[in-house]
Design an enzyme around this catalytic site. Structure first.
Site, PDB file in Angstrom:
ATOM      1  N   GLU B 280       0.097 -23.933  16.134  1.00  0.00           N
ATOM      2  CA  GLU B 280      -1.079 -24.746  15.272  1.00  0.00           C
ATOM      3  C   GLU B 280      -0.754 -26.381  15.236  1.00  0.00           C
ATOM      4  OE1 GLU B 280      -3.029 -22.597  12.200  1.00  0.00           O
ATOM      5  OE2 GLU B 280      -3.972 -24.521  11.603  1.00  0.00           O
ATOM      6  N   LYS B 359      -8.574  -8.576   5.875  1.00  0.00           N
ATOM      7  CA  LYS B 359      -7.463  -8.602   6.972  1.00  0.00           C
ATOM      8  C   LYS B 359      -7.728  -7.086   7.500  1.00  0.00           C
ATOM      9  CE  LYS B 359      -4.951 -12.008   6.810  1.00  0.00           C
ATOM     10  NZ  LYS B 359      -4.952 -12.781   7.995  1.00  0.00           N
ATOM     11  N   GLU B 362     -10.523  -8.109   9.869  1.00  0.00           N
ATOM     12  CA  GLU B 362      -9.893  -9.108  10.819  1.00  0.00           C
ATOM     13  C   GLU B 362      -9.115  -7.907  12.004  1.00  0.00           C
ATOM     14  OE1 GLU B 362      -7.272 -12.989  10.969  1.00  0.00           O
ATOM     15  OE2 GLU B 362      -6.159 -11.279  10.267  1.00  0.00           O
TER      16      GLU B 362
END
Lengths: 419, 583
Positions: B280, B359, B362
């Site tokens: 990132e 999650k 996800e």
């Protein structure tokens, strides 16, 4: 001219939308008169008249208007969400003389400094929505509503909104919630709508009938209004008579008229009178001793009841109190908004038990259970709806307890015999 | 603010004006019962349990919404009050399924606790239940409205705090039900799976969709190698399930516990948090060299990702393409790890232990199959892994400190603070600064972005370029910030370079899968625990992690490489707010 008929006089105009006919009978002269006064003077005239809210609570209208404070963006809301069973006076007014309500709203708006008003009409009255929209348009065309009313600096617009069919929305805070597109939940007071109402702005919510009597004060004078009826709740009142009565309908009489007098005006009962429910479904159910009761806020309170909306439902001896109990409890269970626990669950259990009794499955202990639940609801319900179930319940179990008990015993006996 | 003195049950107490009677009583050591009030939420006065009597006033008042007044005399437990409270409880219990022994909230249920406290030993009223189907359509959250008591906390947190507005009250009276619009299911709804409704539910009406049985099955299967990863915030929260204080670091015990459960390989999501920073920070510096677009927005929080896809689809190009640490780890386990150890990929069962219900969602996304199949097979919340530990009978609090397996488990302080709001931003800045300038960052702590505030802003100098950053937590706060970003975008500029968004208040420490109570106060303690660990670690910058260096040297090449992109990056999809039901 008799000043003991007002709304009913205007309601007799053949075509209710005929604004010329309304004007010919002195229509909008109350507004014209009010506009010559200052808003403060208008409020003080209403206070002097002693007019009290005709929706049920009987709050002094002038005091309500006077308590408006805060923001200069203000609203007048006409509560036409008439949902009280046995009550059809607001419908009568709106069907027969809508201009009277618009005139009353304009005077209220002038008094509190509102620019916009809403009429919140019960969803079950769709025809009224159309008629009201037409009468608003005609009033605006002739300058009685809209911009610079009657050439003054005062402008006031009115819009109509249709409800979704909830009883609880008759409560002013729930009504405002609904008007704003929220779920129709009542709110805790304070803050009162006069400080924080529609869109958080100061708002006066008045019942249809209350607003319809406002022009009276400015046509005939506050003292004239105050001289009629009971000194503590003066003026005229519309009473809705239904049930086992010869001529059911809306009757206009001074406050304090007795049940017996009204019954006489309506041609008496059909069949021998057994009971009368006063003030709506949340009102007590009396036996024939109620015939002498004076129908005004103060007198009804003295006999443990309430004038409420001025509904009187007469029942003759063919009516079973077991059925009345069942229907009444079911009404509460279906109309509870579901926000607070005591009312949401209490109404359901009460309806269960009442229905079990009515269908022959009752037990005597249910009567104690029901009283216990009513006590919880009176103590801990969030709004007056849940608290009000105790009145019909207690009066049925009190005044007609023997009938309920013997019905339960009889059903138990029949079951034993069947075995 | 002025102080007010009142009497509660005869004892004088002084509190600031505006305090509710409820809070004043709490200060006086009296716990007034309630079924709807929650310390983090504005009281609405639904349940009526908290009624009190006030001298000179008729009837009963709800203490949660009644402010104190000077000279007030309050009574909290008169016979009449006790009678009504018991009455309300009786009414609620008559509608509540009596299956406490099978309920996921058994022993932690607020209704059960009050029933016990009021000694409701028998029910006089006929029991009735509604026989509503259990809604298990969502990947993250199960909704069993038979158990709902209608307190409205979930509605409040979903609508007012998170502004997702997936659920609301429908119906009237005792038929009132909390449900997505038009009676649709959670799976069809706009729900982002954040699970805040779950942690605020007083009973067992909302809970995580469990994967415990599936995980046991995998552990028991000798053909399978179960590989686990543990998210940053779990290590400072799971101790609460075993009587330890919020914020106490228990990662060593957790490694030991997982081995005791029979899990074969134990990795740490903190490793892939460091990896996320490598990718990132690289992405950020590339945007800084190029033309943006700015702001870059973090992508670790899957609740926020679905929120963004649904409500801010025009900002998706601003969202970092980096997968979350969970999914980076999942992809590496089934590629790098199996390849380096010569293991058959099919034999791996990849398990993650997360503070989060989103999650679960996800891991099920079709984008998350970089290894050829699901990169993460099962997601367990903190609460679920605690249940498994209890099932086995492990004395968690007294476990020795264990170690994870090498390769994908070493971590820096920058990784562990991922669990706190502001942590990702701080970690990214630590690495981006050194990547951009080549100099050593002396002041490692970016305290401006720490803490529980809804929006935190800072300006940081990165090699002469002032970088404007914002950090937000809780989706309601995120919505306000994103509306500003959207307006900026329309006006053709940007107020920020870099924004961190976490769906839950406080960040992952307050996730929908964390131990209950999951109050803001507990979240703050857990955050302290994470920064405490950060301070004590030998490395505090992600790029200094030796295993990270090894991973790039041996497998990925450089950050942002083609392979890194294939395994560690993803893309997003615009979503409709209301599913179109096919006719």
């Amino acid at each position: 001219m008799s000043q003991l008929k007002f709304i009913t006089r205007y309601a007799s105009i053949e075509n209710p939308l005929d604004i010329e006919a309304y004007l010919a009978q002195g229509g909008f002269s109350g507004l014209r008169e009010a506009l010559t006064m200052s808003p403060k003077e208008v409020i003080s005239a209403v206070k002097q008249s002693g007019l009290r809210g005709r929706g049920g609570a009987g709050f002094p209208t002038g005091v309500k208007w006077e308590s408006v404070r805060g923001d200069t963006e203000r609203y007048v809301v006409c509560n036409a969400d008439e949902g009280e069973p046995g009550t059809f006076k607001d419908r009568y007014i709106l069907e027969h003389t809508p201009y009277l309500v618009l005139e009353g709203m304009a005077i209220a708006a002038y008094a509190i400094g509102a620019q916009l008003g809403y009429i919140y009409v019960r969803g079950e009255y769709p025809h009224i929505v159309t008629a009201l929209s037409n009468s608003i348009a005609l009033s605006e065309k002739l300058g009685y509503l809209g911009t610079r009313i009657l050439g003054s600096d005062f402008s006031f617009h009115v819009e109509v909104r249709k409800g979704g069919g909830s009883y609880v929305v008759g409560d002013e805070t729930a009504l405002l919630n609904s008007l704003m597109g929220n779920r129709g939940y009542p709110l805790l007071k304070p803050p009162f709508p006069t400080e924080k109402g529609l869109w958080g702005k100061p708002t006066v919510v008045n019942n249809v009938e209350t607003l319809a009597y406002v022009p009276y004060i400015f046509m005939h004078g506050a003292t004239t209004f105050a001289s009629i009826g009971h000194p503590e709740s003066p003026g005229l009142k519309l009473y809705s008579l239904s049930g086992h009565v010869a001529k059911p309908g809306v009757y206009e009489f001074p406050m304090g008229t007795t049940v017996g007098e009204l019954l006489q005006a309506a041609g008496g009962t059909r069949g021998p009178l057994k009971a009368v429910q006063i003030g709506g479904t949340a009102g007590p159910i009396y036996d024939t001793s109620a015939l002498g009761y004076a129908l005004d806020f103060a007198s009804m309170r003295k006999v443990g009841g309430a004038l409420g909306s001025g509904a009187l439902v007469f029942m003759n001896t063919s009516v079973s109190m077991v059925q009345v109990l069942d229907v009444t409890m079911r009404f509460f269970a279906e109309e509870s908004c579901g926000q607070c626990f005591p009312c949401r669950y209490g109404t359901r259990q009460l309806a269960f038990m009442a229905h079990k009794i009515a269908s022959g499955q009752g037990k005597l202990e249910y009567l104690d259970f029901m009283r216990d639940i009513a006590r919880v609801m009176v103590g801990a319900s969030l709004c007056p709806f849940g608290q009000s179930i105790a009145l019909p319940l207690e009066t049925i179990l009190g005044g007609f307890g023997d009938e309920i008990v013997s019905f339960i015993k009889q059903q138990e006996f029949l079951k034993e015999v069947a075995v | 603010m002025k102080d007010v003195t009142l009497k509660i049950n005869g004892n004088s107490i002084t509190v600031p004006s505006g305090t509710s009677i409820y809070m004043a009583a709490e200060k006086a050591g009296i716990s007034i019962p309630s079924l709807c009030r929650h310390e983090d939420l504005e009281p609405k006065g639904a349940c009526g349990m908290c009624i009190v009597q006030i001298q000179g006033q008729p009837g009963f008042k709800r203490s949660c919404v009644t402010p104190v007044e000077e000279g007030m005399e309050v009574f909290t437990t008169t016979a009449a009050i006790r009678d009504i409270r018991r009455g309300i409880l009786e009414l609620v219990l008559a509608t509540h399924p009596a299956d406490c022994l099978q309920c996921i909230k058994h022993g932690k249920c607020e209704l059960q606790t009050l029933a016990e406290r009021f000694e409701i030993r028998a029910l006089r009223y006929d029991r009735y239940t509604r026989d509503l189907p259990v809604d298990a359509s969502s990947f993250g959250i199960v909704r069993d409205m038979n158990k709902c008591i209608g307190c409205g906390r979930c509605v409040q947190v979903c609508n007012e705090v998170q502004t997702v507005a997936s659920i609301f009250f429908h119906g009237r009276g005792s038929n009132t039900i909390v449900s997505p619009a038009y009676g649709s299911s959670m799976g069809q709804s706009v729900c982002v799976n954040c699970g805040q409704c779950v942690v605020y539910c007083p009973v067992g009406a909302l809970y995580e969709r469990e994967a415990i049985e599936e995980v046991w099955k995998a552990i028991d299967d000798p053909q399978k190698i179960v590989v686990a990863q543990i998210a940053p915030s779990v290590r400072v929260a799971i101790g609460e399930e075993f009587g330890l204080a919020p914020g106490e670091l228990t990662i060593g015990k957790l490694y030991s516990a997982l081995r005791a459960l029979g899990i074969d390989v134990v990795f740490d999501t903190n490793f892939s948090a460091d990896l996320t920073i490598m990718e990132e920070a690289t992405e950020f510096l590339q945007r800084l060299k190029g033309a943006g677009p700015f702001p870059l927005i973090t992508s670790c929080s899957p609740g926020w990702i679905k929120f963004g896809e649904t409500f801010f689809p025009d900002l998706l190009e601003n969202v970092s393409s980096c997968k979350s640490p969970q999914q980076m780890m999942g992809a590496l386990i089934k590629t790098y790890y199996v390849e380096s150890r010569g293991i058959d990929r099919e034999s791996i069962v990849s398990l993650s232990i997360m503070p989060c219900t989103a999650k679960k969602y996800e891991a099920s996304r079709p984008e998350m199959n970089s290894s050829g199949s699901r990169d993460v097979d099962y997601v367990l919340t903190t609460r679920e892994i605690a249940r498994m530990i209890r099932q086995v009978g492990i004395d968690f609090a007294n476990l020795p400190e264990g170690d994870p397996d090498p390769l994908l488990s070493r971590y820096t302080g920058a990784a562990t603070i991922f669990g706190a709001s502001g942590g990702v931003m701080e970690a990214a800045l630590r690495t981006a600064y050194e990547m951009a300038t080549g100099k050593t960052l002396e002041k490692v702590d970016f305290t401006e972005v720490r803490g529980m505030a809804g929006v935190k802003e800072a300006e940081i100098d990165v090699g002469g370029t002032p970088i404007k950053v914002a950090v937000t937590n809780g989706l309601g706060n995120a919505r306000k910030l994103l509306e500003r970003v959207e307006a900026d975008k329309k006006a053709g500029h940007s107020s920020y370079h870099f924004i961190e968004i976490m769906a839950c208040a406080g960040g992952c420490v307050g996730g929908g899968g964390q131990p209950i109570p999951n109050t803001l106060a507990r979240r703050a303690s857990r955050i302290e625990g994470l920064y405490r660990e950060d301070r004590g670690l030998p490395f505090r910058k992600s790029h200094l992690n030796p295993e990270i260096k090894g991973l790039y040297a041996e497998y990925l090449g450089t950050p942002g490489s083609e392979r890194a992109h294939a395994l560690l990056h993803t893309h997003y999809t615009k979503r409709e707010q209301y599913m179109v039901v096919p006719t």
